[in-house]
Design an enzyme around this catalytic site. Structure first.
Site, PDB file in Angstrom:
ATOM      1  N   GLU A  46      66.406  42.163 -55.881  1.00 32.55           N
ATOM      2  CA  GLU A  46      66.679  41.464 -54.611  1.00 32.55           C
ATOM      3  C   GLU A  46      68.148  41.012 -54.594  1.00 32.55           C
ATOM      4  OE1 GLU A  46      65.100  37.428 -54.698  1.00 32.55           O
ATOM      5  OE2 GLU A  46      64.831  37.421 -52.519  1.00 32.55           O
ATOM      6  N   ASN A 106      66.822  39.172 -45.447  1.00 36.23           N
ATOM      7  CA  ASN A 106      66.835  39.509 -46.873  1.00 36.23           C
ATOM      8  C   ASN A 106      66.119  40.868 -46.960  1.00 36.23           C
ATOM      9  OD1 ASN A 106      66.460  39.692 -49.629  1.00 36.23           O
ATOM     10  ND2 ASN A 106      65.888  37.539 -49.893  1.00 36.23           N
ATOM     11  N   LYS A 123      62.346  40.894 -45.913  1.00 38.29           N
ATOM     12  CA  LYS A 123      61.472  39.933 -46.605  1.00 38.29           C
ATOM     13  C   LYS A 123      60.731  39.025 -45.621  1.00 38.29           C
ATOM     14  CE  LYS A 123      61.829  36.522 -50.407  1.00 38.29           C
ATOM     15  NZ  LYS A 123      62.794  35.938 -51.366  1.00 38.29           N
ATOM     16  N   GLU A 142      66.728  29.842 -48.587  1.00 38.79           N
ATOM     17  CA  GLU A 142      66.372  31.105 -47.914  1.00 38.79           C
ATOM     18  C   GLU A 142      65.883  30.870 -46.492  1.00 38.79           C
ATOM     19  OE1 GLU A 142      64.657  34.568 -49.765  1.00 38.79           O
ATOM     20  OE2 GLU A 142      64.462  33.416 -51.609  1.00 38.79           O
ATOM     21  N   CYS A 168      60.585  39.682 -53.927  1.00 41.78           N
ATOM     22  CA  CYS A 168      60.481  38.422 -54.677  1.00 41.78           C
ATOM     23  C   CYS A 168      59.262  37.589 -54.320  1.00 41.78           C
ATOM     24  CB  CYS A 168      61.765  37.616 -54.549  1.00 41.78           C
ATOM     25  SG  CYS A 168      61.804  36.308 -55.814  1.00 41.78           S
ATOM     26  N   ASN A 193      64.679  37.357 -57.656  1.00 41.71           N
ATOM     27  CA  ASN A 193      65.554  36.355 -58.281  1.00 41.71           C
ATOM     28  C   ASN A 193      64.690  35.125 -58.433  1.00 41.71           C
ATOM     29  OD1 ASN A 193      68.797  36.810 -58.135  1.00 41.71           O
ATOM     30  ND2 ASN A 193      67.783  37.941 -56.481  1.00 41.71           N
TER      31      ASN A 193
END
Ligand code: CDV
Length: 320
Positions: A46, A106, A123, A142, A168, A193
């Site tokens: 990621e 993302n 994501k 995020e 993730c 991550n």
């Protein structure tokens, strides 16, 4: 047999000061290592091109913009894509996407061995918080820096099989894999991550590796698919990210795993025909699933009382 020789290209930390050219050099070095081991597909983590920037609260939009890609490949990332095409290797890589109309995602993409874009994923499960929370040892913004993905959990035909992607935090949610499982996914590619320290729940920290393997192994087994989980690991700007990179078979067994917290390539020969053994028996969805009993799953976002549950799904109130 339908073999994909897949490489998980774990990355060590990326410093804030490291530029795209330096990172791309590292990615190319791992691509060459993977090629030497016969890989046909290389999976990167990621947000592979920069440090994990959601750990900082940025006042300045210009400073934030520097972490995003406006095109992929762009001038700095093109050498990776050109090298992969020359080697006849497909890649999947995560990056921060800034669209021409200013939306931020993302994102990860899947590129075929001929350099063609096979698929894109944005994501969906964004962890963390939206506002500045300076009390944390480090932040996880995020929810501020990305929109929830708008492309769903799609699957893409390529490499002789059916490939899906997630990113993730998505890996912790069973719905992620089941939506792809219902489309016959045979290999899920996912980069992550994951800071070992979780500021709101430090009691989870010691279990990071257990939870990482637990969710991916369960998902592989329950959805009759390979799962390739790839970390960006190590001590990055003072924050320790877990490794735990691994390739998991539909048996639920990890068949290759990383042993470091640095740049490290692991490779496994994955016979996609193994998926059928599970999908045609214990997880033959069309014979054994009971979707009418699962209405609550799409009928509510959070927990509800048993009474509210009956309002959403009256079957939960049947007496006999
Ligand atoms: N990048 C992530 O999504 N990380 C989350 C952490 C914050 C819990 C994860 O699920 O690994």
């Amino acid at each position: 047999m339908r073999i994909i020789t897949v490489a998980a290209a774990q990355m060590g930390p990326v410093a804030k000061a490291e530029n795209r050219r330096q990172v791309v050099e590292r990615l190319i070095a791992m691509l060459e290592t993977a090629a030497g081991r016969g890989a046909g597909l290389v999976v990167y983590p990621e947000l592979a091109l920069t440090t994990f920037f959601p750990r900082w609260y940025f006042e300045s939009e210009t400073e934030l913009d520097a972490y995003y890609e406006r095109e992929m490949p762009g001038p700095e990332t093109a050498p990776l894509f050109e090298k992969a095409k020359r080697l006849g290797i497909g890649i999947s890589i995560g990056y921060a996407e800034l669209t021409p109309d200013g939306r931020r995602f993302n994102t990860s993409i899947l590129v075929g061995p001929d350099g063609a874009l096979l698929g894109k994923y944005r994501k969906i499960h964004l962890p963390g918080h939206k506002e500045n929370e300076p009390w944390r040892a480090f932040q996880h913004l995020e929810k501020r820096y990305f929109l929830p993905g708008n492309l769903g959990f799609r699957v893409f035909d390529g490499f002789g099989g059916r490939i899906g992607m997630c990113i993730c935090n998505d890996r912790r949610w069973p719905e992620t894999y089941r939506v792809m499982g219902l489309q016959g996914v045979e290999m899920v590619l996912l980069g992550y991550n994951t800071p070992i320290h979780n500021p709101p729940a430090p009691e989870h920290d010691r279990l990071s590796w257990h939870h990482n393997s637990l969710v991916m192994q369960a998902a592989a087994y329950q959805n009759a698919t390979f799962v390739v989980g790839v970390a960006k690991a190590g001590m990055e700007e003072g924050v320790h990210h877990m490794g735990g990179t691994q390739i998991i078979a539909p048996t639920g067994e990890t068949i290759a795993s990383g042993v470091t917290e640095g740049d490290e390539v692991i490779v496994a020969d994955c016979d996609l025909d193994l998926c059928a053994s599970y999908r045609q028996s214990v997880f033959a969805f069309e014979r054994h699933r009971e979707p009418d009993a699962y209405r609550l799953i799409t009928g509510t976002k959070g927990c509800v009382t048993p009474e509210e549950a009956v309002r959403i799904d009256p079957a939960l109130g049947h007496e006999d």
